[in-house]
Write a protein that holds these residues in place. Structure first.
Motif, short mmCIF file in Angstrom:
data_model
loop_
_atom_site.label_atom_id
_atom_site.label_comp_id
_atom_site.label_asym_id
_atom_site.label_seq_id
_atom_site.Cartn_x
_atom_site.Cartn_y
_atom_site.Cartn_z
N GLN A 108 40.37 49.68 -30.51
CA GLN A 108 39.65 50.06 -29.31
C GLN A 108 40.66 50.55 -28.28
N THR A 109 40.43 51.73 -27.76
CA THR A 109 41.39 52.37 -26.87
C THR A 109 40.71 52.81 -25.58
N ALA A 110 41.38 52.57 -24.46
CA ALA A 110 40.92 53.08 -23.17
C ALA A 110 42.08 53.80 -22.50
N VAL A 111 41.79 54.93 -21.88
CA VAL A 111 42.82 55.77 -21.26
C VAL A 111 42.60 55.82 -19.76
N VAL A 148 47.46 53.39 -21.32
CA VAL A 148 46.55 53.29 -22.46
C VAL A 148 46.50 51.84 -22.92
N SER A 149 45.31 51.27 -22.94
CA SER A 149 45.13 49.94 -23.53
C SER A 149 44.64 50.12 -24.96
N VAL A 150 45.23 49.35 -25.85
CA VAL A 150 44.85 49.38 -27.26
C VAL A 150 44.64 47.94 -27.71
N ASP A 151 43.54 47.71 -28.43
CA ASP A 151 43.17 46.35 -28.81
C ASP A 151 42.77 46.34 -30.28
#
Length: 894
Positions: A108-111, A148-151
């Motif tokens: 799951q990625t948020a930019v 960028v968050s990556v989970d």
């Protein structure tokens, strides 16, 4: 500094932080791989770092799991991490569209751009593209933060839920900036926005059709021209088409039927000829190119037939190849492009013409190389083992399928879109059969929906589900009937049954579903490259058992025209963090090691599949053994040579042995090895030309008359309770299987080999991870109830090393889902306390390996001693509680 010079300086700053840059008319693509900051801490984008955010500089591709998946601590980090990077952008881009393009981030990625959330993406294996221009600061010299968050945390609504591979976290593929005009080919699914079909292809004519989408945000209605040109390999135009469109602030669809291409150069696995299709958006008034994309074009036609298999360009072609995972030793799944290229070159060098891209879409370079090398491909989304019965899970599956298809639509190598793998392997609700039937019905419903989505997106290719070997269950649930093709993952003779069951299964499928094309989508046996055996047996992890296993499977596949394709599991060894066995955390079924060194099984496939002369000696070049007799100076052991010819010559140390006929790609000699270096030369002659392979075998030869052997280099390494050799190339050591004591030699007295209780796979040893060592096979076998160990060695000074590990434990661990016949009972830890003496001298008193080292933990005791009086070495074990054990022993003359 002048404004223009400042602008040039800002543009230069962007470039020195970029990995690469590519330009086309109307569009720029700039790499962003370099100089990112990474943190496992918490972070608020656009603000000062919180105390927990400890940043380190990394370059992409990057994974945070490259180390913790290989340690002895169960589990690996699955959670949220942050990446951030500061860039300076060109002020001219203010009037353009700016996107950030990710080739893959798990899962799951948020930019965020300058603290603003620009977009997000769900799914770890498909590409995605997010518009960021509206959040950028275009002032000269301004720094823009991209965070960028990556989970990679478990999420029941995101496939895969479980699988026999590691779910690495990170931005593990390339990242680029894409700058284009406000009118451009659609990027919403991270595709080129142009889709090529070939409705008619023959040896004489080919018809090419183009469909595409354009996004235009102009306030003024534009008159556009869509220009498509097809170029051959020499850049000569073979067809072109122009059409006009008009619109503003909308999405425009277009279609083009290009002129027929006469006498096309067909794409095939032997001759993968590629045309290039260039599609442009042109301003009809000014003639300026607004946007441009290029796509590969391979002119071919194909079909699957339930009785006769696969056909390419009207000719039957057995698809033979491998599946492939995307990780590499020491890198996790964060591989540079060159690694992906090399994997496909290794696959082609094996003689393969087929790749199952499993169990998820992989780096774009994979299919690009399949196009160029002539490798047909199947691609699938990661619905593995189980599903979640939720609307969110279904939506994510459908979105992944659409992304996969649109992103890879134009690759001529792709012939199959797949969407499930062994989805009944871990059925839920085993204790509630009525509820389980509802679960099965929901699986079938999801399969039907994904099949419909796939056929709508691409009616020209085939759909497939890959099933494990529970034929009746898949039939009852309906998963054989739904897709156009059915794949079977079969391991008879490995996880259960015998190898003869493989052919029986194939015939059963063909009898019950004669019109359903069949592929063998997985088959294989673990082959630890360090393990050899003169008595190979199932699950011993020896290369010898694996070679024999694959010969049976290859012969059965070859003999059945209705088997359209076969993909060995796996091209390479890959990480599976939950696995234990001889090489913990690694699935050893690869034809190549995790760092891409060929095993004997790779050579076997070359012997079966290559159409050019091939010869390769088995890669067992560090050996040990005992002389054939008291007066002998040699030890006879087998050596194998792999070839696609009928007869092989073999010369050992200058002496030619009798020529051997080749059977199943292999010929074997009993070779009299001498002490030290042995030169082995294998020769074949084809059309008057000689092809050779040479190998030097270093042999540690031990005399059967050990007592009279005055060799100053005496070095003995022995595995107790084992039937296999263990080769430690790093220390240049080979460990031999043990033997009963014989006067004048060495061996054990009393006891029996350790065997796991209730185990239906291995006749000796354990398959559990041994802590405190990377050499697990040394400690995974043992002699239980041993009374003595004796060495009838001459007088001298010696170093003796005793190796121990307690193999029983009260701990229970869920077996791999595949181990259906491995009903290991709950174990009970044995209490062992014993004394050890060497030549009547007390060495270990009240000794308990479990108490000293811990259970399933390697330990060793080293002793230096002087032997006099011709009495040799006698190690005695006196049990005080339970039975005495010994796992391995070493003796070295000093």
């Amino acid at each position: 500094m002048s404004a223009n010079l400042h602008k040039l300086f800002c543009f230069f700053i962007l470039f020195i932080t970029a990995a690469s840059a590519a330009f086309s008319q109307g569009r720029n693509v700039i790499g962003l791989n370099g100089y990112w900051q990474f943190s496992k801490g918490t972070y608020t984008p656009g603000s000062a770092d919180t105390a927990s955010a400890k940043w380190q500089t990394v370059s992409l591709p990057h994974s945070w799991n490259k180390d913790d998946v290989d340690d002895d601590t169960p589990g690996y980090y699955r959670g949220l991490c942050w990446y951030k990077k500061a860039i300076t952008v060109n002020s001219d881009w203010q009037n353009k569209k700016v996107f950030i393009f990710f080739e893959g981030a798990n899962q799951q990625t948020a930019v965020y751009v300058n603290g603003h959330k620009a977009g997000e993406h769900t799914g770890g294996y498909t590409r995605f593209c997010i518009e960021i221009g509206q959040f950028l600061d275009f002032k000269p010299g301004a720094k823009n933060e991209i965070a960028v968050s990556v989970d990679n945390s478990f999420n029941e609504n995101i496939p895969p839920l479980t699988a026999d591979f590691t779910f690495f976290g990170g931005i593990y593929r390339d990242v680029n900036l894409v700058i284009c005009n406000k009118t451009h080919f659609d990027l919403s699914h991270a595709s080129t926005g142009v889709y090529i079909t070939t409705p008619t292809v023959s040896a004489t004519n080919a018809l090419v059709k183009i469909n595409g989408q354009i996004t235009t945000k102009s306030d003024i209605k534009q008159k556009l021209q869509i220009v498509t040109t097809i170029l051959d390999l020499s850049s000569k135009m073979v067809a072109d088409k122009k059409i006009f469109l008009s619109g503003n602030n909308t999405e425009l669809n277009f279609a083009q039927d290009l002129p027929i291409i006469s006498n096309p150069h067909l794409w095939s696995t032997d001759d993968p000829y590629l045309y290039t299709v260039i599609t442009k958006i042109v301003d009809a008034k000014s003639g300026d190119v607004i946007d441009e994309v290029a796509n590969p074009l391979g002119l071919r036609w194909f079909k699957f037939d339930g009785e006769k298999g696969f056909f390419l360009n009207g000719k039957p072609l057995k698809l033979m190849g491998a599946s492939r995972h995307q990780d590499f030793k020491g890198l996790a799944n964060a591989l540079p492009d060159s690694y992906h290229i090399h994997d496909m070159e290794l696959l082609k060098a094996m003689g393969a013409n087929f790749l199952r891209v499993s169990h998820y879409p992989q780096d774009p370079m994979i299919l690009e190389m399949c196009d160029k090398l002539g490798i047909l491909a199947s691609v699938e989304i990661p619905v593995v083992n189980a599903i979640t019965e939720s609307a969110a899970f279904t939506a994510n599956c459908k979105n992944m399928q659409v992304e996969m298809i649109r992103q890879n639509y134009n690759h001529p190598s792709v012939v199959i879109w797949a969407y499930m793998n062994e989805v009944l392997l871990r059925p839920k609700f085993n204790n509630d059969k009525p509820r389980q039937q509802i679960y099965f019905a929901n699986i079938a419903k999801l399969a039907g929906q994904l099949d419909s989505v796939t056929r709508k997106e691409d009616p020209n290719r085939y759909t497939m589900i890959a099933n494990h070997g529970d034929f009746n269950r898949y039939k009852q649930v309906g998963l054989i009937q739904i897709p156009m093709l059915v794949g079977w993952n079969l391991y008879q003779g490995w996880y259960g049954g015998t190898t003869a069951g493989f052919a029986e299964f194939l015939d059963k499928h063909h009898k019950e579903f004669p019109d359903k094309p069949l592929l063998v989508t997985e088959f294989g046996a673990d082959a630890d490259p360090r393990i050899r055996s003169l008595q190979p047996e199932r699950f011993d992890k020896s290369l010898e058992y694996a070679v024999g296993f694959h010969q049976v499977y290859l012969n059965a596949i070859k003999a059945r025209p209705f088997v359209a394709a076969a993909a060995v599991w796996n091209l390479v060894d890959f990480n599976s963090e939950t696995r234990e066995e001889t090489m913990p955390h690694i699935n050893n079924k690869g034809l190549l090691t995790q760092d891409r060194k060929p095993k004997d099984v790779y050579s076997l496939y070359q012997a079966y599949l290559l159409n050019k002369p091939f010869i390769k000696i088995s890669n067992w070049n560090i050996r040990a053994g005992i002389t054939d007799s008291l007066n002998s100076s040699v030890c006879t052991q087998p050596i194998s040579v792999f070839t696609n010819e009928h007869t092989i010559q073999l010369t050992v140390n200058g002496t030619r042995l009798p020529d051997q006929q080749v059977k199943d790609g292999e010929a074997t000699w009993q070779v009299p090895f001498i002490k030290g270096l042995n030169r082995v030369e294998a020769l074949i002659t084809v059309d008057g030309k000689t092809y050779a392979d040479i190998q030097d075998v270093n042999f540690n030869l031990l005399s059967r008359d050990l007592k009279n052997d005055r060799d100053s280099l005496l070095n003995i390494n022995v595995l107790l309770g084992a039937k296999r050799f263990y080769v430690d190339e790093a220390q240049h050591q080979v460990w031999m299987p043990d033997q009963p004591y014989r006067t004048g030699n060495f061996g054990y007295v009393g006891g029996h080999p350790f065997s796991m209780p209730g185990n239906g796979q291995q006749s000796y040893g354990t398959n559990k991870n041994i802590l405190n060592t990377d050499n697990d096979p040394i400690y995974q076998t043992q002699q239980v109830g041993i009374q003595q160990y004796r060495f009838d060695v001459p007088d001298g000074e010696y170093e003796l090393v005793l190796h121990f590990a307690e193999l029983t434990t009260n701990k229970t661990k869920e077996a791999l889902a595949y181990n259906l016949t491995n009903n290991i009972q709950k174990e009970k830890a044995e209490e062992r306390v014993f004394n050890v003496t060497v030549n009547n001298q007390s060495i270990l008193k009240n000794f308990s390996p479990a108490n000293t080292y811990g259970t399933l933990t390697a330990g060793q005791e080293k002793i230096q001693m002087i032997v006099t009086g011709g009495k040799g070495i006698m190690i005695a074990f006196e049990p005080l509680k339970g039975e005495a054990i010994l796992n391995a022993i070493q003796l070295r003359k000093m």
